[in-house]
Design an enzyme around this catalytic site. Structure first.
Site, PDB file in Angstrom:
ATOM      1  N   LYS A  40       0.812  -1.017  -0.011  1.00  0.00           N
ATOM      2  CA  LYS A  40      -0.152  -0.086  -0.164  1.00  0.00           C
ATOM      3  C   LYS A  40       1.173   1.267   0.018  1.00  0.00           C
ATOM      4  O   LYS A  40       1.535   1.640   1.019  1.00  0.00           O
ATOM      5  CB  LYS A  40      -0.940  -0.038   1.285  1.00  0.00           C
ATOM      6  CG  LYS A  40      -1.786   1.314   1.288  1.00  0.00           C
ATOM      7  CD  LYS A  40      -2.952   1.108   0.538  1.00  0.00           C
ATOM      8  CE  LYS A  40      -4.037   2.069   0.271  1.00  0.00           C
ATOM      9  NZ  LYS A  40      -5.171   1.747  -0.452  1.00  0.00           N
ATOM     10  N   THR A  44      -4.387   6.932   3.421  1.00  0.00           N
ATOM     11  CA  THR A  44      -4.992   7.953   4.073  1.00  0.00           C
ATOM     12  C   THR A  44      -6.102   7.714   5.053  1.00  0.00           C
ATOM     13  O   THR A  44      -6.570   6.457   4.933  1.00  0.00           O
ATOM     14  CB  THR A  44      -5.491   8.756   3.005  1.00  0.00           C
ATOM     15  OG1 THR A  44      -6.570   8.422   2.164  1.00  0.00           O
ATOM     16  CG2 THR A  44      -4.404   9.364   1.953  1.00  0.00           C
ATOM     17  N   ASP A  53      -5.247  -0.556   5.246  1.00  0.00           N
ATOM     18  CA  ASP A  53      -5.695  -1.542   4.199  1.00  0.00           C
ATOM     19  C   ASP A  53      -4.918  -2.730   4.168  1.00  0.00           C
ATOM     20  O   ASP A  53      -5.582  -3.786   3.979  1.00  0.00           O
ATOM     21  CB  ASP A  53      -5.713  -0.845   3.021  1.00  0.00           C
ATOM     22  CG  ASP A  53      -6.904   0.323   2.666  1.00  0.00           C
ATOM     23  OD1 ASP A  53      -7.870   0.606   3.536  1.00  0.00           O
ATOM     24  OD2 ASP A  53      -6.622   0.905   1.774  1.00  0.00           O
ATOM     25  N   GLY A 183     -16.166  -5.345  -7.868  1.00  0.00           N
ATOM     26  CA  GLY A 183     -15.919  -5.417  -6.449  1.00  0.00           C
ATOM     27  C   GLY A 183     -17.121  -5.745  -5.621  1.00  0.00           C
ATOM     28  O   GLY A 183     -16.919  -6.157  -4.509  1.00  0.00           O
TER      29      GLY A 183
END
Length: 251
Positions: A40, A44, A53, A183
C-alpha cells in the site's frame, strides 16, 4: 493468461471494493502456492497505530494464510483525503513514484506476485506535481518490472463510463490493463448489472476476471469466496461465460 508478477490494483472510484479485491487475489494466489506481497503506497484516513488497508487484507485472508503474506505500507496520512491534499495538510512528505517502484522491485525479487493497491481511482494525485498511481506503475516499468493494472469496477449504471475513462487513461500512458473485477456483485442484480457483464469487457478492452459478491468481507469462508469469484488468471475458478449465462437466464 496468468497475472503478471506486479499488479497495480486501482478502481473506477472510491468504495468500489479495491481492498476486498486485493485480499481475494492475495488469498487465491497464496492458496495456489504463490509467494505473495501486498504493498500500500499511500494510506489515508488512518491515524498512527490504527489498522490500515494492509491490515484489512490480512484480516480478510485470515490465519494461517495471512501468515504467508508479506504486507507493507510506505506512507500514512491521518485525514481521509486525496493523498496529495492529506500530505500537504499533515506537513508530511509526498510519496515519490520512484519509492513505490523501488519497493515493488524489492518485493518482486523474492515473491511470485506483488499487489500494489492504490488510493481511490487511477488519477488521484499523490503529490503537488500531480503524479498518480499511473506514474507509480510507469516508474515500476522503467525499472524493468512487467507491471500491469487490475481495475475494480462497480456493477450497475455508470460503470461503463468510468471504466472506459480509466481504460483510455491507461492506454494514453502505454500501461496495459490486465482485466476488470466487479468489486461487489449485488444479491439481486438488475437489468443494467446483468447487461454489464457483457458490456464491461468491451468498455475496458480487457477481460472480466471476476465478480465478488456483496458483503464478501463478511463471508464465513473468505478463502472459498475468493477462489469461486476470480478467474483462473487470478488463481481462482470463476468462469465469465458461465456466470453471465446464469444471470441472464435468471433475469
Amino acid at each position: 493468461m496468468i497475472a503478471p508478477p506486479v499488479l497495480f490494483v486501482t478502481g473506477t472510484g472510491t468504495e468500489v471494493g479495491k481492498t476486498v479485491t486485493t485480499a481475494a487475489v492475495a488469498s487465491a494466489a497464496v492458496q495456489a502456492g504463490l509467494r505473495v506481497a501486498v504493498l500500500k503506497p499511500g494510506q489515508t484516513g488512518v491515524a498512527p497505530g490504527e489498522p490500515g488497508d494492509v491490515d484489512e487484507v490480512a484480516r480478510l485472508v485470515g490465519a494461517p494464510l495471512a501468515g504467508r503474506l508479506t504486507l507493507r505500507e510506505l506512507v500514512r496520512y491521518p485525514e481521509p483525503l486525496a493523498p496529495d491534499t492529506a500530505a500537504r495538510r499533515s506537513g508530511r512528505p509526498y510519496l515519490d513514484p520512484a519509492d513505490t517502484a523501488a519497493a515493488a522491485a524489492e518485493l518482486a525479487h523474492d515473491h511470485d506476485l506483488v499487489l500494489v493497491e492504490g488510493a481511490g481511482g487511477l488519477l488521484v494525485r499523490y503529490d503537488d506535481e500531480g503524479r498518480t498511481l499511473a506514474d507509480q506503475a510507469l516508474a515500476a516499468r522503467d525499472l524493468g518490472l512487467p507491471a500491469q493494472l487490475l481495475l475494480v469496477a462497480t456493477a450497475g449504471l455508470g460503470t461503463l463510463n468510468t471504466t472506459s475513462l480509466t481504460a483510455e487513461a491507461l492506454a494514453a500512458r502505454g500501461l496495459p490493463l490486465f482485466g476488470v473485477v466487479i468489486g461487489a456483485w449485488p444479491g439481486s442484480p438488475g437489468l443494467a448489472d446483468r447487461c454489464n457483464l457483457a458490456d464491461l469487457p468491451r468498455s475496458a478492452g480487457a477481460p472480466l476476471l471476476g465478480a465478488l459478491p456483496e458483503r464478501a468481507a463478511a463471508a464465513g469462508d473468505f478463502a472459498a469466496v475468493a477462489r469461486a469469484s476470480l478467474a483462473p488468471a487470478l488463481h481462482g475458478r470463476w468462469d465469465a461465460a458461465e456466470f453471465a449465462s446464469t444471470h441472464q437466464a435468471a433475469g
